[in-house]
Design a protein around this motif. Structure first.
Motif, PDB file in Angstrom:
ATOM      1  N   SER A   1      27.815  -1.341   7.553  1.00 34.73           N
ATOM      2  CA  SER A   1      26.513  -0.664   7.526  1.00 34.73           C
ATOM      3  C   SER A   1      26.119  -0.367   6.091  1.00 34.73           C
ATOM      4  N   ASN A   2      24.813  -0.363   5.869  1.00 33.31           N
ATOM      5  CA  ASN A   2      24.234  -0.086   4.561  1.00 33.31           C
ATOM      6  C   ASN A   2      24.827  -0.971   3.452  1.00 33.31           C
TER       7      ASN A   2
ATOM      8  N   ASN B   1      24.919  -3.686   0.336  1.00 30.41           N
ATOM      9  CA  ASN B   1      24.061  -4.269  -0.684  1.00 30.41           C
ATOM     10  C   ASN B   1      23.855  -5.729  -0.284  1.00 30.41           C
TER      11      ASN B   1
ATOM     12  N   SER C   1      19.091  -5.901  -2.785  1.00 28.36           N
ATOM     13  CA  SER C   1      18.603  -4.726  -2.072  1.00 28.36           C
ATOM     14  C   SER C   1      19.763  -3.773  -1.804  1.00 28.36           C
ATOM     15  N   VAL C   2      19.527  -2.496  -2.074  1.00 27.78           N
ATOM     16  CA  VAL C   2      20.566  -1.495  -1.811  1.00 27.78           C
ATOM     17  C   VAL C   2      20.263  -0.680  -0.562  1.00 27.78           C
ATOM     18  N   GLY C   3      19.123  -0.974   0.099  1.00 29.22           N
ATOM     19  CA  GLY C   3      18.795  -0.248   1.314  1.00 29.22           C
ATOM     20  C   GLY C   3      17.548  -0.802   1.967  1.00 29.22           C
ATOM     21  N   ILE C   4      17.281  -0.344   3.190  1.00 26.99           N
ATOM     22  CA  ILE C   4      16.113  -0.813   3.941  1.00 26.99           C
ATOM     23  C   ILE C   4      14.846  -0.602   3.131  1.00 26.99           C
TER      24      ILE C   4
ATOM     25  N   GLN D   1      14.029  -1.579   0.283  1.00 24.86           N
ATOM     26  CA  GLN D   1      14.190  -1.569  -1.176  1.00 24.86           C
ATOM     27  C   GLN D   1      14.543  -2.964  -1.648  1.00 24.86           C
TER      28      GLN D   1
ATOM     29  N   ARG E   1      13.583  -6.569   3.544  1.00 28.01           N
ATOM     30  CA  ARG E   1      14.743  -6.054   4.283  1.00 28.01           C
ATOM     31  C   ARG E   1      14.216  -5.154   5.389  1.00 28.01           C
TER      32      ARG E   1
ATOM     33  N   ASP F   1      18.653  -2.758   8.383  1.00 27.81           N
ATOM     34  CA  ASP F   1      19.786  -2.465   7.501  1.00 27.81           C
ATOM     35  C   ASP F   1      20.595  -3.714   7.156  1.00 27.81           C
ATOM     36  N   ARG F   2      20.800  -4.590   8.147  1.00 33.10           N
ATOM     37  CA  ARG F   2      21.675  -5.733   7.928  1.00 33.10           C
ATOM     38  C   ARG F   2      20.939  -7.057   8.010  1.00 33.10           C
TER      39      ARG F   2
ATOM     40  N   TRP G   1      26.669 -10.266   0.561  1.00 32.24           N
ATOM     41  CA  TRP G   1      26.672  -8.833   0.802  1.00 32.24           C
ATOM     42  C   TRP G   1      27.800  -8.182   0.024  1.00 32.24           C
TER      43      TRP G   1
END
Lengths: 112, 108
Positions: free
Chosen positions: A29-30, A32, A50-53, A55, A68, A71-72, A93
């Motif tokens: 989860s979460n 990069n 991307s480091v998050g939804i 972003q 994005r 999350d995945r 990832w």
């Protein structure tokens, strides 16, 4: 265990057509997330990460974009492909601050 | 930006030989990674290095994080045919940078 998928495996598109490549990660989860392009016989060029939804950081200005939505899930897009967009696109990832990255199987794109 | 110089660009190996390749930079890195890529596939992580001076082995592979944090080497001992492929170094510092790759081929 974590797995990363890319779809499609290969794609042939005419110049000027749109593009959508998908990358999904399972088992974490979460993460990069990263998009790279590799020209034939060359090294890897970082396109987006991307480091998050929601972003997205862009490393190289071009006619490609990334999103994005989950999350995945990491998507690479273009509104109008150029011949120079041909190449091998790799998604990766990472799960830590040390930038260790694990790559997907890649998508080979040929623009004609 | 940060640049990684990887050498050699290519080399021929004979089964049983030891192989050495390295990456150098004028910039400092916090992480060094070594990957192997077979044709048409994504790179596979071989060794990860996180500390200056660190020496890590993975079977016949050994890699070191240079003490100056500006370089790293990868050694392969007693090479076998399946070692053929492209090896990439990767450095993470202010930027994320891949080396240009070292292509290992089998001597005819």
């Amino acid at each position: 265990s974590q797995t990363i998928h890319q779809w499609p495996a290969t794609l042939v598109q005419p110049v000027g057509s749109p593009l959508s490549l998908e990358c999904t990660v399972e088992g974490t989860s979460n993460p990069n997330l990263y998009w790279y392009r590799q020209a034939a016989g060359r090294g890897l060029q970082l396109l987006f990460y991307s480091v998050g939804i929601g972003q997205i950081s862009s490393e190289v200005p071009q006619n490609l974009s990334a999103s994005r939505p989950q999350d995945r899930q990491f998507i690479l897009s273009s509104k109008k492909l150029l011949l120079s967009d041909s190449g091998f696109y790799l998604c990766a990832w990472g799960a830590d601050q040390k930038e260790t990255q694990y790559f997907g199987p890649g998508t080979r794109l040929l623009v004609l | 930006g940060q640049q990684l110089n990887q050498s050699p660009q290519s080399m021929f190996i004979q089964e049983g030989e030891d192989v050495s390749m390295n990456c150098t930079s004028s910039s400092i890195f916090n992480t060094w990674l070594w990957y192997k890529q077979d044709p048409g596939e994504g790179p596979v992580l071989l060794i990860a290095l996180y500390k200056a001076g660190e020496l890590t082995s993975n079977g016949r592979l050994t890699a070191q994080f240079g003490i100056t944090r500006k370089d790293s080497f990868l050694n392969i001992s007693a090479s076998i045919p399946s070692d053929v492929g492209i090896y990439f170094c990767f450095g993470a510092g202010n930027m994320l940078t891949f080396g240009g790759g070292t292509r290992l081929m089998v001597k005819p």
